[in-house]
Design a protein around this motif. Structure first.
Motif, PDB file in Angstrom:
ATOM      1  N   ILE A 253       0.851  -1.190   0.000  1.00 45.60           N
ATOM      2  CA  ILE A 253       0.000   0.000   0.000  1.00 45.60           C
ATOM      3  C   ILE A 253       0.888   1.242   0.000  1.00 45.60           C
ATOM      4  O   ILE A 253       1.720   1.414   0.894  1.00 45.60           O
ATOM      5  N   CYS A 300      -2.738  -2.476   7.598  1.00 43.01           N
ATOM      6  CA  CYS A 300      -3.155  -1.208   7.010  1.00 43.01           C
ATOM      7  C   CYS A 300      -4.486  -0.806   7.623  1.00 43.01           C
ATOM      8  O   CYS A 300      -5.371  -1.637   7.807  1.00 43.01           O
ATOM      9  N   VAL A 301      -4.635   0.486   7.874  1.00 43.00           N
ATOM     10  CA  VAL A 301      -5.876   1.012   8.434  1.00 43.00           C
ATOM     11  C   VAL A 301      -7.052   0.749   7.483  1.00 43.00           C
ATOM     12  O   VAL A 301      -8.201   0.662   7.911  1.00 43.00           O
ATOM     13  N   PHE A 388      -0.096   3.765   8.006  1.00 42.68           N
ATOM     14  CA  PHE A 388      -0.158   5.160   7.531  1.00 42.68           C
ATOM     15  C   PHE A 388       0.356   6.159   8.548  1.00 42.68           C
ATOM     16  O   PHE A 388       0.588   7.321   8.211  1.00 42.68           O
TER      17      PHE A 388
END
Ligand SMILES: Nc1nc2c(c(=O)[nH]1)N[C@H]1C(S)=C(S)[C@@H](COP(=O)(O)O)O[C@H]1N2
Ligand SMILES: [Mo]
Length: 531
Positions: A253, A300-301, A388
């Motif tokens: 990502i 990942c969020v 992130f």
């Protein structure tokens, strides 16, 4: 005299192709257009901006750190005496950037109009487009971390600029309507030129990637190859995602359209801001320090409940806490603000990188130098925080600062400022919609709550009793844990739901929340059929 006009016209046009720019060099052309803006000036502006737009777009597409206009802007700011810059900022305040932008647009438009006027006069005038492009290329070349390959976007822009200039030549008074052989030839020429320019650019960009891959394969890092600890696989179930995620299967990502190709020999990391001593480290400087290695699951969020934007790897790197101790954090700092070579930024709580967790500047993943896609040569890994807000790839700058002074890339875009990983669990088997033999069915998957750890996992079939799953072992609270359970089912449709209980006794909530702003909640459920 009596020759048909078509023949005469064609012959003239063919001659014209080789000197396209000469068609309107005769005085009086501008006047004949009958418009307010003299035609050559307008053509200059249109073709100049077309080229500029292509160069800017290409720079964005291949992930250059700065576009030519940004590079030129930075250049101007750096060449302007500091007191003047300061006075301008004082005068304009937060308007400094919009004003700069408007000024740039106005100046460039005037320049292109002038160049158009010159170019319509003579072939020598035409080279003025080249001069403008050369200034842009020089600006790109002199920016840190940018070189000839990056300056190629300017060349592409210039090609487009000249092509648009050529194709917007007004028709000769004796030209008939409809596509003439000349305009067909012109179009062919444009397509050919664009193909050549595009091909040349992708070759150079590809070449840079190739060089980086080569440097990467030659790199010898003092890291160990991992062997997963004993007992990490849940017994009695097939098809659960492997405990150690193979690098090739690891989710990726980032905002980079093509990942930055960083030369490890020239890579530098600067640590500055609220520190006693600024540090600038090369890759050798970094790996020459004490290395730390650990199994860490990152996620990942944007991972939805039951999703696969999560992976577990063996990371090798240098503890950020050690580097910050070396630099000496001062004052009221509460964050480190990281910048990637591609300009992406992120802010991480100072505490998370100075407490006893294995927060590191990682140089290797699963015992190999980081793949380019995963941040080569150096990235950050912080157990317990979503990517992130912590996992900066291609990192090149760390500023010790305060959250009230900075904002990472995603924060102004509707995501949280701080984001610890949420308690989560996932069902891998039976797969959604699978058909399994009735009787005893093996259910399995993984659960994670990095930094806290998982105490138990429970499954319920068809809203029945919660059944405790068997947990496999883990080396620490920072990795996911595999679980398995066996339940008896009759033939027919069924649904299995999972929930995890963390080491603090907190039960994973069934409240459904979306991924934004700080991570999804809810429980994974799979329907399957027993036959
Ligand atoms: N330079 C850079 N680093 C980045 C990102 C990015 O867009 N650019 N994305 C982050 C996000 S949102 C996540 S989830 C992780 C993913 O790391 P991976 O691609 O190695 O799995 O990288 C983080 N680091
Ligand atoms: Mo992410």
């Amino acid at each position: 005299m009596t020759e048909p006009r078509q023949t005469l016209g064609t012959g003239t046009r063919q001659v014209t192709v080789g000197h396209m720019t000469m068609t309107d060099t005769r005085p009086g052309q501008a006047a004949r257009s009958g418009e307010g803006v003299p035609r050559p000036a307008l053509r200059g502006v249109v073709s100049g901006w077309a080229g500029l737009a292509v160069a800017e777009l290409a720079a964005r597409l291949i992930g250059l750190r700065e576009t030519p206009v940004e590079a030129a802007g930075q250049w101007v700011i750096e060449l302007t005496p500091q007191p003047v810059v300061k006075a301008a900022i004082d005068l304009l305040g937060t308007w400094d950037k919009p004003v700069l932008l408007v000024l740039t647009v106005v100046v460039l438009t005037l320049v292109y109009a002038g160049v158009g006027w010159l170019a319509a006069r003579s072939v020598v005038g035409l080279t003025a487009f080249g001069v403008v492009a050369a200034i842009g290329a020089l600006a790109v070349l002199t920016r840190p971390g940018m070189g000839f390959a990056e300056a190629l976007v300017v060349v592409l822009g210039l090609v487009v600029n000249l092509l648009v200039w050529a194709t917007t030549a007004p028709p000769r008074p004796d030209e008939l309507p409809g596509p003439s052989p000349a305009s067909v030839q012109r179009r062919t020429l444009i397509i050919a030129a664009l193909a050549v320019a595009g091909g040349a650019m992708s070759r150079v960009v590809g070449r840079q990637r190739q060089l980086t891959e080569q440097a990467r394969s030659l790199l010898r890092l003092p890291v160990t190859k991992p062997t997963p600890p004993a007992g990490v696989n849940a017994p009695g179930v097939e098809g659960v995602a492997p405990w150690q995620t193979p690098t090739s299967q690891f989710f990726r990502i980032d905002t980079a359209l093509s990942p930055p190709a960083v030369d490890p020999a020239t890579w530098r990391l600067r640590i500055h801001g609220q520190v006693e001593r600024e540090l600038t480290l090369s890759l050798d400087d970094l790996v020459g320090r004490q290395l730390t290695e650990a199994w860490v699951t990152i996620s990942c969020v944007s991972n939805p409940v039951g999703g696969d934007l999560v992976g577990n790897a063996w990371w090798s790197g240098v503890r950020i806490a050690d580097l910050l101790a070396e630099a000496g954090v001062t004052g009221d700092a509460d964050a480190i603000y990281q910048t990637s070579v591609d300009g992406w930024t992120c802010a991480t709580p100072l505490e998370a990188v100075t407490d006893d967790r294995d927060a590191m500047l990682a140089v290797a993943m699963n015992g190999e130098p980081l793949p380019v896609e995963h941040g080569f040569p150096v990235r950050m890994i912080v157990p317990g925080l979503y990517g992130f807000v912590s996992a900066t790839k291609w990192i090149t700058d760390i500023e010790v600062t305060r959250f009230d002074r900075v904002a990472g890339y995603w924060t102004p875009r509707g995501w949280a400022e701080q984001a610890p990983v949420r308690l989560a669990s996932r069902i891998d088997r039976p797969a959604k919609g699978a058909e399994v033999p009735a009787g005893m069915v093996a259910i399995g998957g993984s659960a994670w709550h990095q930094q806290t750890g998982i105490k138990a996992v429970e499954v319920a079939v068809d809203e029945g009793e919660w059944v405790r799953a068997q947990l496999a072992s883990v080396p620490s609270a920072d990795t996911w844990v595999q679980w398995s359970a066996s339940v008896e089912v009759e033939p027919g449709e069924h649904e299995v739901v999972v929930r995890a209980i963390n080491a603090d006794g907190e039960v994973q909530t069934d409240q459904v929340r979306p991924v934004a702003p700080d991570g999804a909640t809810g429980r994974d459920a799979h329907r399957f059929t027993a036959v």
